[in-house]
Design a protein around this motif. Structure first.
Motif, short mmCIF file in Angstrom:
data_model
loop_
_atom_site.label_atom_id
_atom_site.label_comp_id
_atom_site.label_asym_id
_atom_site.label_seq_id
_atom_site.Cartn_x
_atom_site.Cartn_y
_atom_site.Cartn_z
N UNK A 326 0.85 -1.19 0.00
CA UNK A 326 0.00 0.00 0.00
C UNK A 326 0.89 1.24 0.00
N UNK A 327 1.11 1.83 -1.19
CA UNK A 327 2.01 2.98 -1.32
C UNK A 327 1.34 4.00 -2.23
N UNK A 328 0.74 5.03 -1.64
CA UNK A 328 0.00 6.02 -2.40
C UNK A 328 0.91 6.82 -3.34
N UNK A 329 2.09 7.20 -2.84
CA UNK A 329 3.01 7.99 -3.66
C UNK A 329 3.43 7.21 -4.91
N UNK A 330 3.68 5.93 -4.72
CA UNK A 330 4.08 5.09 -5.84
C UNK A 330 2.94 4.94 -6.85
N UNK A 331 1.72 4.83 -6.32
CA UNK A 331 0.55 4.71 -7.19
C UNK A 331 0.36 5.97 -8.03
N UNK A 334 2.81 6.29 -10.90
CA UNK A 334 2.79 5.19 -11.87
C UNK A 334 2.23 5.67 -13.21
N UNK A 335 2.78 5.15 -14.29
CA UNK A 335 2.25 5.48 -15.61
C UNK A 335 2.85 6.76 -16.17
N UNK A 336 2.18 7.38 -17.10
CA UNK A 336 2.70 8.59 -17.75
C UNK A 336 2.62 9.78 -16.81
N UNK A 337 3.74 10.42 -16.57
CA UNK A 337 3.79 11.60 -15.70
C UNK A 337 4.60 12.70 -16.37
#
Length: 349
Positions: A326-331, A334-337
């Motif tokens: 459970x890692x909100x920052x990682x979530x 994730x993907x295109x930023x």
């Protein structure tokens, strides 16, 4: 979901300090007291109990229960109740609605909470009229009902709430009426059922549809007009003081029910049916029995549990989360930023 813990409460523990604001003589008072008397017998905890309603006279119910409650919007109580149950499956959820709120604008939502089999008790107060909005005909109003919206008499064929529930996939269907001493037994059976338990409660609207249910609910001669069903018990009715002298049997030639006489209490000789609450086909026949030639079928008509919706959702959540961090920052990363360059005022890859 944890096993329920039994709590010791009294009727007074479920009463609020709110002034009960229904018309004097309204059947809602009797239903309210039946529920407040039943919950202590079930060992329910007010802090774990939620009453959710839509719009209409019946939907004032949460104000008068010393528990959590939510007075929602017209017809949408089943959707809100589903959300509450999914957010916390351990809550004891009761849904309160009426024939107008639950079967007109709310018919779609009612259908889905039943077919999904969300574990809650659904009490539909049926007074066959729109009481709160001054007496217009409702989906359950009988043909010929005169009202502001049907001044020369309704020509709509009324909806049958229990038939609707059965068709929508309900696994529990019960019936009672406001002042019946047997109503708490139906509520207890509904509460014990795991899944969506639908209870139609005939409720007298003293102002706009007075005594419309007296044909079967009046105390005098009630035994001949009421069939109280119990699982594994013969379907007998009549005067209980002199012995039940009538029963319901199967007309095998026409695959329909029929009324038979019972002589000297020998119901087996009269081929009286024994109620099987798990039999969906039998439930359909009982729900559709026309009142007049037949008594009104009351009590637990159908009770055949199946896996609940929220249990499947909880299981799916657990499987989806298994082995994951459970890692909100990682979530969020994730993907295109991209990064916004404050000096330039536009994003850069």
């Amino acid at each position: 979901m944890n096993a329920p813990v039994k709590f010791e409460t009294t009727l007074k523990d479920w009463e609020t300090d709110q002034e009960v604001r229904w018309c004097p003589g309204c059947g809602d008072y009797a239903i309210l007291k039946a529920v407040q008397r039943t919950l202590p017998q079930l060992g329910c905890d007010p802090k774990n109990t939620v009453f959710i309603s839509g719009i209409g006279c019946s939907s004032r119910f949460p104000y008068y229960m010393e528990s959590y409650g939510f007075h929602t919007i017209h017809g949408r109580a089943p959707a809100v109740a589903t959300g509450v149950k999914l957010a916390n499956p351990d809550l004891d959820v009761w849904l309160v609605t009426g024939d107008g709120d639950g079967l007109s604008i709310g018919g779609n939502h009612m259908m889905h909470v039943l077919r999904r089999n969300v574990n809650m008790q659904i009490m539909l107060f049926n007074n066959e009229i729109y009481g709160l909005t001054k007496g217009q005909a409702s989906p359950t109003s009988r043909e010929g009902t005169k009202s502001p919206s049907t001044p020369i008499g309704s020509y709509d064929r009324p909806a049958n709430p229990c038939s609707f529930a059965l068709g929508a996939g309900a696994r529990f269907i019960g019936r009672g009426f406001d002042v019946s001493k047997n109503l708490p037994d139906v509520l207890k059976a509904a509460h014990g059922h795991q899944g969506a338990a639908f209870i139609e409660i005939f409720q007298n609207c003293i102002v706009y549809n007075k005594d419309v249910f007296e044909d079967f609910a009046a105390p005098k001669g009630a035994g001949d007009r009421q069939l109280w069903l119990e699982h594994d018990k013969p379907m007998l009715f009549g005067d209980p003081k002199t012995g039940f002298d009538k029963g319901i049997a199967l007309d095998r030639e026409n695959l329909a029910l029929k009324v038979v006489d019972v002589v000297d209490g020998d119901w087996e000789a009269a081929d009286v049916l024994v109620h099987d609450a798990t039999n969906r086909s039998l439930a359909h026949l009982l729900i559709e029995m026309p009142f007049g030639p037949f008594p009104m079928a009351l009590g637990v008509i159908y009770d055949d549990p199946a896996p609940t919706f929220e249990a499947a959702v909880v299981e799916e959540r657990a499987k989806s989360a298994a082995g994951k961090e459970a890692n909100l920052a990682k979530l969020l990363a994730k993907g295109q930023t991209w990064t916004v360059d404050a000096a330039e005022g536009h994003p850069t890859d």
